[in-house]
Write a protein that holds these residues in place. Structure first.
Motif, PDB file in Angstrom:
ATOM      1  N   HIS A  78       0.968  -1.259   0.021  1.00 18.68           N
ATOM      2  CA  HIS A  78      -0.219  -0.109   0.066  1.00 18.68           C
ATOM      3  C   HIS A  78       0.795   1.234  -0.040  1.00 18.68           C
ATOM      4  CE1 HIS A  78       1.037  -0.649   4.161  1.00 18.68           C
ATOM      5  NE2 HIS A  78       0.760   0.878   4.524  1.00 18.68           N
ATOM      6  N   VAL A  79       2.220   1.035  -0.017  1.00 18.41           N
ATOM      7  CA  VAL A  79       3.053   2.145  -0.116  1.00 18.41           C
ATOM      8  C   VAL A  79       4.119   2.229  -1.247  1.00 18.41           C
ATOM      9  CG1 VAL A  79       2.872   2.644   2.452  1.00 18.41           C
ATOM     10  CG2 VAL A  79       4.551   1.061   1.490  1.00 18.41           C
ATOM     11  N   LYS A  80       4.694   3.406  -1.617  1.00 16.56           N
ATOM     12  CA  LYS A  80       5.393   3.482  -2.512  1.00 16.56           C
ATOM     13  C   LYS A  80       6.633   4.389  -2.332  1.00 16.56           C
ATOM     14  CE  LYS A  80       2.213   2.675  -6.590  1.00 16.56           C
ATOM     15  NZ  LYS A  80       1.718   3.214  -7.664  1.00 16.56           N
ATOM     16  N   VAL A  81       7.688   4.323  -3.004  1.00 15.96           N
ATOM     17  CA  VAL A  81       8.844   5.367  -2.648  1.00 15.96           C
ATOM     18  C   VAL A  81       8.483   6.775  -2.809  1.00 15.96           C
ATOM     19  CG1 VAL A  81      11.404   5.930  -3.553  1.00 15.96           C
ATOM     20  CG2 VAL A  81      10.751   3.454  -3.747  1.00 15.96           C
ATOM     21  N   GLY A  82       8.923   7.503  -1.766  1.00 13.25           N
ATOM     22  CA  GLY A  82       8.457   9.011  -1.622  1.00 13.25           C
ATOM     23  C   GLY A  82       7.244   8.992  -1.077  1.00 13.25           C
ATOM     24  N   ASP A  83       6.669   8.145  -0.321  1.00 13.04           N
ATOM     25  CA  ASP A  83       5.289   8.173   0.371  1.00 13.04           C
ATOM     26  C   ASP A  83       5.695   8.965   1.963  1.00 13.04           C
ATOM     27  OD1 ASP A  83       3.747   7.704  -1.776  1.00 13.04           O
ATOM     28  OD2 ASP A  83       3.299   5.812  -0.874  1.00 13.04           O
ATOM     29  N   THR A  84       5.055   9.529   2.291  1.00 14.43           N
ATOM     30  CA  THR A  84       5.379  10.137   3.774  1.00 14.43           C
ATOM     31  C   THR A  84       4.463   9.230   4.737  1.00 14.43           C
ATOM     32  OG1 THR A  84       5.734  12.356   3.225  1.00 14.43           O
ATOM     33  CG2 THR A  84       5.211  12.275   5.368  1.00 14.43           C
ATOM     34  N   ILE A  85       5.115   8.561   5.691  1.00 12.92           N
ATOM     35  CA  ILE A  85       4.400   7.590   6.395  1.00 12.92           C
ATOM     36  C   ILE A  85       4.731   7.868   8.164  1.00 12.92           C
ATOM     37  CG2 ILE A  85       4.347   5.648   4.956  1.00 12.92           C
ATOM     38  CD1 ILE A  85       7.077   5.627   7.618  1.00 12.92           C
ATOM     39  N   LYS A  86       4.049   7.243   8.961  1.00 13.86           N
ATOM     40  CA  LYS A  86       4.147   7.334  10.399  1.00 13.86           C
ATOM     41  C   LYS A  86       4.042   5.849  10.822  1.00 13.86           C
ATOM     42  CE  LYS A  86       2.162   9.532  14.355  1.00 13.86           C
ATOM     43  NZ  LYS A  86       1.093  10.521  14.983  1.00 13.86           N
ATOM     44  N   SER A 180       0.390  11.954  -7.788  1.00 16.17           N
ATOM     45  CA  SER A 180       0.126  13.034  -8.619  1.00 16.17           C
ATOM     46  C   SER A 180       1.501  13.126  -9.483  1.00 16.17           C
ATOM     47  CB  SER A 180      -0.134  14.389  -7.675  1.00 16.17           C
ATOM     48  OG  SER A 180       1.003  14.535  -7.038  1.00 16.17           O
ATOM     49  N   ASP A 181       1.173  14.060 -10.580  1.00 12.75           N
ATOM     50  CA  ASP A 181       2.367  14.258 -11.536  1.00 12.75           C
ATOM     51  C   ASP A 181       3.463  15.028 -11.013  1.00 12.75           C
ATOM     52  OD1 ASP A 181       0.748  12.849 -13.534  1.00 12.75           O
ATOM     53  OD2 ASP A 181      -0.036  14.882 -14.118  1.00 12.75           O
ATOM     54  N   GLU A 182       3.355  15.856  -9.712  1.00 13.72           N
ATOM     55  CA  GLU A 182       4.288  16.680  -9.071  1.00 13.72           C
ATOM     56  C   GLU A 182       5.162  15.583  -8.529  1.00 13.72           C
ATOM     57  OE1 GLU A 182       2.461  19.576  -6.939  1.00 13.72           O
ATOM     58  OE2 GLU A 182       1.767  20.678  -8.477  1.00 13.72           O
ATOM     59  N   ASN A 183       4.379  14.663  -7.880  1.00 12.12           N
ATOM     60  CA  ASN A 183       5.449  13.678  -6.938  1.00 12.12           C
ATOM     61  C   ASN A 183       6.076  12.851  -8.181  1.00 12.12           C
ATOM     62  OD1 ASN A 183       3.950  14.588  -4.734  1.00 12.12           O
ATOM     63  ND2 ASN A 183       2.535  12.872  -4.423  1.00 12.12           N
ATOM     64  N   LYS A 188      11.613  11.379 -10.028  1.00 11.79           N
ATOM     65  CA  LYS A 188      12.615  11.238 -11.148  1.00 11.79           C
ATOM     66  C   LYS A 188      13.820  12.239 -11.023  1.00 11.79           C
ATOM     67  CE  LYS A 188       8.982   9.717 -14.493  1.00 11.79           C
ATOM     68  NZ  LYS A 188       8.508  10.051 -15.961  1.00 11.79           N
ATOM     69  N   GLU A 189      13.671  13.297 -10.492  1.00 13.14           N
ATOM     70  CA  GLU A 189      14.666  14.312 -10.442  1.00 13.14           C
ATOM     71  C   GLU A 189      15.574  13.738  -9.386  1.00 13.14           C
ATOM     72  OE1 GLU A 189      13.158  18.106  -9.359  1.00 13.14           O
ATOM     73  OE2 GLU A 189      12.297  18.534 -11.444  1.00 13.14           O
ATOM     74  N   ALA A 190      15.232  13.346  -8.187  1.00  3.50           N
ATOM     75  CA  ALA A 190      16.073  12.685  -7.140  1.00  3.50           C
ATOM     76  C   ALA A 190      16.770  11.592  -7.673  1.00  3.50           C
ATOM     77  CB  ALA A 190      15.120  12.403  -5.981  1.00  3.50           C
ATOM     78  N   ALA A 191      16.168  10.682  -8.357  1.00  2.31           N
ATOM     79  CA  ALA A 191      16.654   9.448  -8.868  1.00  2.31           C
ATOM     80  C   ALA A 191      17.983   9.798 -10.074  1.00  2.31           C
ATOM     81  CB  ALA A 191      15.867   8.382  -9.711  1.00  2.31           C
ATOM     82  N   LYS A 192      17.505  10.829 -10.688  1.00  2.00           N
ATOM     83  CA  LYS A 192      18.433  11.409 -11.744  1.00  2.00           C
ATOM     84  C   LYS A 192      19.691  11.929 -11.070  1.00  2.00           C
ATOM     85  CE  LYS A 192      19.128  14.326 -15.875  1.00  2.00           C
ATOM     86  NZ  LYS A 192      18.406  15.135 -16.748  1.00  2.00           N
ATOM     87  N   GLU A 193      19.477  12.702 -10.102  1.00  2.00           N
ATOM     88  CA  GLU A 193      20.745  13.348  -9.089  1.00  2.00           C
ATOM     89  C   GLU A 193      21.673  12.266  -8.599  1.00  2.00           C
ATOM     90  OE1 GLU A 193      18.974  15.759  -6.336  1.00  2.00           O
ATOM     91  OE2 GLU A 193      18.439  17.458  -7.729  1.00  2.00           O
ATOM     92  N   LYS A 194      20.977  11.094  -7.846  1.00  4.14           N
ATOM     93  CA  LYS A 194      21.808  10.266  -7.545  1.00  4.14           C
ATOM     94  C   LYS A 194      22.387   9.350  -8.440  1.00  4.14           C
ATOM     95  CE  LYS A 194      18.657   8.972  -3.611  1.00  4.14           C
ATOM     96  NZ  LYS A 194      17.720   7.658  -3.097  1.00  4.14           N
ATOM     97  N   THR A 195      21.966   9.010  -9.882  1.00  9.72           N
ATOM     98  CA  THR A 195      23.028   8.572 -10.889  1.00  9.72           C
ATOM     99  C   THR A 195      23.973   9.148 -11.145  1.00  9.72           C
ATOM    100  OG1 THR A 195      21.191   9.388 -12.312  1.00  9.72           O
ATOM    101  CG2 THR A 195      20.945   7.044 -11.638  1.00  9.72           C
ATOM    102  N   GLU A 196      23.705  10.684 -11.293  1.00  9.57           N
ATOM    103  CA  GLU A 196      24.984  11.669 -11.685  1.00  9.57           C
ATOM    104  C   GLU A 196      25.833  11.675 -10.535  1.00  9.57           C
ATOM    105  OE1 GLU A 196      23.107  15.271 -12.201  1.00  9.57           O
ATOM    106  OE2 GLU A 196      22.137  14.777 -14.082  1.00  9.57           O
ATOM    107  N   VAL A 197      25.598  11.671  -9.428  1.00 10.05           N
ATOM    108  CA  VAL A 197      26.514  11.487  -8.222  1.00 10.05           C
ATOM    109  C   VAL A 197      27.562  10.159  -8.158  1.00 10.05           C
ATOM    110  CG1 VAL A 197      27.007  11.487  -5.696  1.00 10.05           C
ATOM    111  CG2 VAL A 197      25.455  13.101  -6.776  1.00 10.05           C
ATOM    112  N   ALA A 198      26.693   9.002  -8.528  1.00  9.94           N
ATOM    113  CA  ALA A 198      27.329   7.583  -8.513  1.00  9.94           C
ATOM    114  C   ALA A 198      28.442   7.701  -9.786  1.00  9.94           C
ATOM    115  CB  ALA A 198      26.523   6.670  -8.340  1.00  9.94           C
TER     116      ALA A 198
END
Length: 210
Positions: A78-86, A180-183, A188-198
């Motif tokens: 019921h959760v995905k990467v990027g979700d805020t959880i408690k 949502s599209d914003e999420n 995608k931007e965060a994953a792209k930054e990680k690949t660039e740093v690696a």
């Protein structure tokens, strides 16, 4: 000739047989008779009236459910990467964080700065000395609930289809749409930054070595 006839007559008088010794019959004890062993064997293989049934139940981590191609079965979550959880259960109960990684084969997730474990790193030369670091260990997805930052409440997840035919997840309490599209753009931007740093790290190492 007379001596041979006398010897033959004496042997006949003794009446030796296959189970006699010097004219005396050998007595075999009952415990060594073949019939005794046969009866004991039949007693051993005889089924009992009330057999003792031993039921062994395999534990969850001893055997994984696999597909015909030997790959593990992936569970729906019921959760995905990027979700805020408690966190609602466990040592870190009440803490809020963001999911950074999920494992669908055993329904576990990794949350930023939650369920930290101590790891002792060995030294790998003079440039990388040994150290003690904190890493985020996975927790089961059933121990967390989705959290709304705007309303500051936890909620169960629901599914609905939008007017454009897209199926999305939303919070039942607040109606907030999660997929949502914003999420997706942020992820995608965060994953792209990680690949660039690696990719930049090995290049920097080779440049310093030269």
């Amino acid at each position: 000739m007379a001596a041979m006839a006398a010897l033959q007559s004496s042997m006949t008088a003794l009446s030796l047989s296959s189970n006699s010794f010097l004219g005396q019959r050998l007595s075999i004890p009952p415990s060594l008779s073949p019939l005794h062993f046969f009866e004991g064997y039949m007693e051993m293989i005889k089924p009992r009236e009330n057999p003792c049934l031993i039921v062994v139940k395999l534990k969850r981590w001893e055997r994984k459910e696999c597909k015909p191609n030997s790959l593990p079965v992936l569970h729906k979550m019921h959760v995905k990467v990027g979700d805020t959880i408690k966190v609602i259960s466990g040592r870190d109960k009440g803490k809020i964080g963001e999911i950074s990684k999920i494992f669908k084969h055993n329904s576990t997730i990794v949350v930023k700065d939650i369920n930290l474990k101590t790891k002792h790193m060995k030294s790998r030369g003079e440039d990388q000395p040994g150290q003690i670091i904190k890493i985020e260990a996975p927790i089961h997805s059933s121990n967390v609930m989705l959290y709304s930052k705007e309303k500051e409440v936890t909620s169960r997840v629901g599914h609905k289809v939008l007017d454009d035919g897209k199926k999305v997840r939303y919070l039942i309490k607040t109606g907030e749409i999660l997929d949502s599209d914003e999420n997706w753009k942020k992820l995608k931007e965060a994953a792209k930054e990680k690949t660039e740093v690696a990719a930049a790290a090995p290049a920097a190492d080779t440049g310093a070595a030269s």
